[in-house]
Design a protein around this motif. Structure first.
Motif, short mmCIF file in Angstrom:
data_model
loop_
_atom_site.label_atom_id
_atom_site.label_comp_id
_atom_site.label_asym_id
_atom_site.label_seq_id
_atom_site.Cartn_x
_atom_site.Cartn_y
_atom_site.Cartn_z
N UNK A 294 0.74 -1.26 0.04
CA UNK A 294 -0.12 0.08 0.00
C UNK A 294 0.87 1.17 0.14
N UNK A 295 1.64 1.39 0.93
CA UNK A 295 2.55 2.47 1.23
C UNK A 295 3.70 2.62 1.82
N UNK A 296 4.78 3.58 1.91
CA UNK A 296 5.60 3.43 2.52
C UNK A 296 5.74 4.76 3.35
N UNK A 297 6.23 4.78 4.73
CA UNK A 297 6.62 5.96 5.54
C UNK A 297 7.88 5.71 6.15
N UNK A 298 8.28 6.85 6.81
CA UNK A 298 9.83 7.01 7.33
C UNK A 298 9.91 7.53 8.48
N UNK A 299 10.88 7.44 9.20
CA UNK A 299 11.40 7.87 10.46
C UNK A 299 12.95 8.56 10.39
N UNK A 300 13.14 9.70 11.12
CA UNK A 300 14.25 10.34 11.13
C UNK A 300 14.92 10.10 12.36
N UNK A 301 16.20 10.88 12.40
CA UNK A 301 16.92 10.56 13.52
C UNK A 301 16.50 10.53 14.96
N UNK A 302 15.49 11.61 15.01
CA UNK A 302 14.69 11.97 16.48
C UNK A 302 13.43 10.95 16.45
N UNK A 303 13.06 10.16 15.67
CA UNK A 303 11.86 9.23 15.51
C UNK A 303 12.30 7.93 15.96
N UNK A 304 13.15 7.58 16.60
CA UNK A 304 13.27 6.04 16.98
C UNK A 304 12.98 5.49 18.01
#
Length: 380
Positions: A365-375
């Motif tokens: 369906x989709x792809x989403x992402x996390x940055x260095x401050x969202x782990x």
């Protein structure tokens, strides 16, 4: 912030006269919007009456919740932005429920997989959400709040007035201060344990956190699809696709037989023995973490192999849903329709990921992402 949705025509929000607004000099939020309207009543329950079904609770009304401070949390179980708010929601519920605070999670679906109540109930159990949830499949509650995004949180005081609001992630320190403030306002003299410290506001979108690739819709989703194949989308049709020479950041391409659907691209290749072939979906991104919403193959589990930059994932960069077989090949056991944790890179940079399905019917369906401050959250 999660994706937006066109507002449905619906109930109005009634602003209160200024005389009914309680003084709030003691608390002036920086990250929350100050509001002043009567919290809309929940519609009569019933999936055939209002499209609402309650989980973790008998049906509730705002009238019977008077006297309590209530957080109305609009969420969707495949939404990574929502998932990242759960640790704070659960912490607040654990701390303040005994003082007269509660949370009502309002679940409004995005993809088709998020409509069945059973899927939502499974997600509530997986995420260990302890508070009442109302499934709002007809967007009745969504519309009554004039909502437009996931997540979106509204804080209601003990008199039923919506006092504060924040759309999207963030504002968690201000939310907890607001909860304490409204509880003390409702119960003069109330004191909280000294251990209930409130950490500084987390700034998850600062420049040094990294700016990841925007959300990618793989299907023909309201003309926002990211398919890079020159063959393009063919709604409802199965096409034999060929990979282009390159796939740009934020785009995806497929090879083999795939069917176009609004929700995603459905694999239609035929396999024997459950082994991967050259049929694949290839996508490019830049981020620290990678997630994907995936649906099962005709309701049956199937194995989806994954490689990053042409190599199998390892213990150092695989997401929690990725396993390694006896030959160290990385794969996901897609056993239910949900968001899967694919990659947890040690640093923020660009990559190309290939997914190799092994059974017809699997939908990406989709792809989403996390940055260095969202782990730093529970990857459940």
């Amino acid at each position: 912030m999660r994706k937006t949705l066109l507002l449905l025509a619906g109930l109005g929000i009634f602003l209160l006269p200024a005389a009914t607004v309680w003084a709030a000099q003691e608390f002036k939020p920086r990250e929350l919007k100050v509001t002043n309207f009567l919290a809309p009543e929940f519609p009569p329950p019933g999936d055939q009456i209002s499209g609402t079904t309650w989980i973790n609770s008998l049906p509730l009304t705002m009238r019977e919740l008077r006297g309590k401070v209530v957080l109305i949390d609009f969420w969707e179980y495949t939404c990574i932005n929502c998932i990242r708010t759960f640790p704070d929601n659960k912490k607040w519920y654990e701390r303040y429920h005994k003082y007269g605070f509660t949370i009502i999670g309002v679940h409004d679906p995005e993809f088709d997989i998020a409509y069945p109540v059973g899927n939502v109930a499974s997600a509530v159990k997986r995420f260990k959400l302890p508070y009442p949830i109302v499934v709002d499949d007809w967007f009745k509650i969504w519309t009554s709040y004039h909502n437009h995004t996931w997540p979106n949180r509204f804080l209601v005081d003990a008199k039923g007035i919506v006092r504060f609001n924040r759309d999207g992630e963030g504002g968690d320190a201000d939310f907890e201060r607001a909860i304490q403030y409204l509880l003390k306002q409702a119960h003069p003299g109330l004191e909280f344990p000294a251990s209930y410290t409130i950490p500084p506001e987390k700034i998850a979108f600062a420049a040094n956190c990294g700016i990841p690739t925007p959300e990618m819709y793989v299907g023909n989703w309201y003309d926002q699809g990211v398919l890079a194949n020159p063959e393009g989308y063919h709604n409802g049709k199965t096409i034999d696709y060929h990979l282009p020479a390159s796939v740009a950041d934020g785009r995806a391409a497929v090879s083999g037989e795939w069917k176009t659907d609004k929700n995603g691209m459905i694999y239609r290749g035929k396999h024997k023995g459950g082994e991967p072939t050259s049929d694949q979906l290839k996508m490019s991104y830049h981020a620290r973490e990678l997630y994907s919403v995936i649906n099962v193959s005709h309701g049956h589990p199937s194995r989806l192999y994954i490689q990053q930059d042409g190599k199998n994932l390892t213990a150092q960069n695989k997401g929690v849903d990725v396993q390694l077989d006896s030959a160290s090949r990385s794969y996901i056991e897609v056993d239910e329709p949900r968001m899967y944790y694919l990659v947890a890179n040690p640093s923020f940079r660009g990559h190309t990921v290939s997914l190799f399905p092994t059974q017809s019917g699997l939908t990406i369906n989709s792809f989403t992402f996390g940055n260095n401050c969202q782990t730093d959250f529970d990857h459940l």
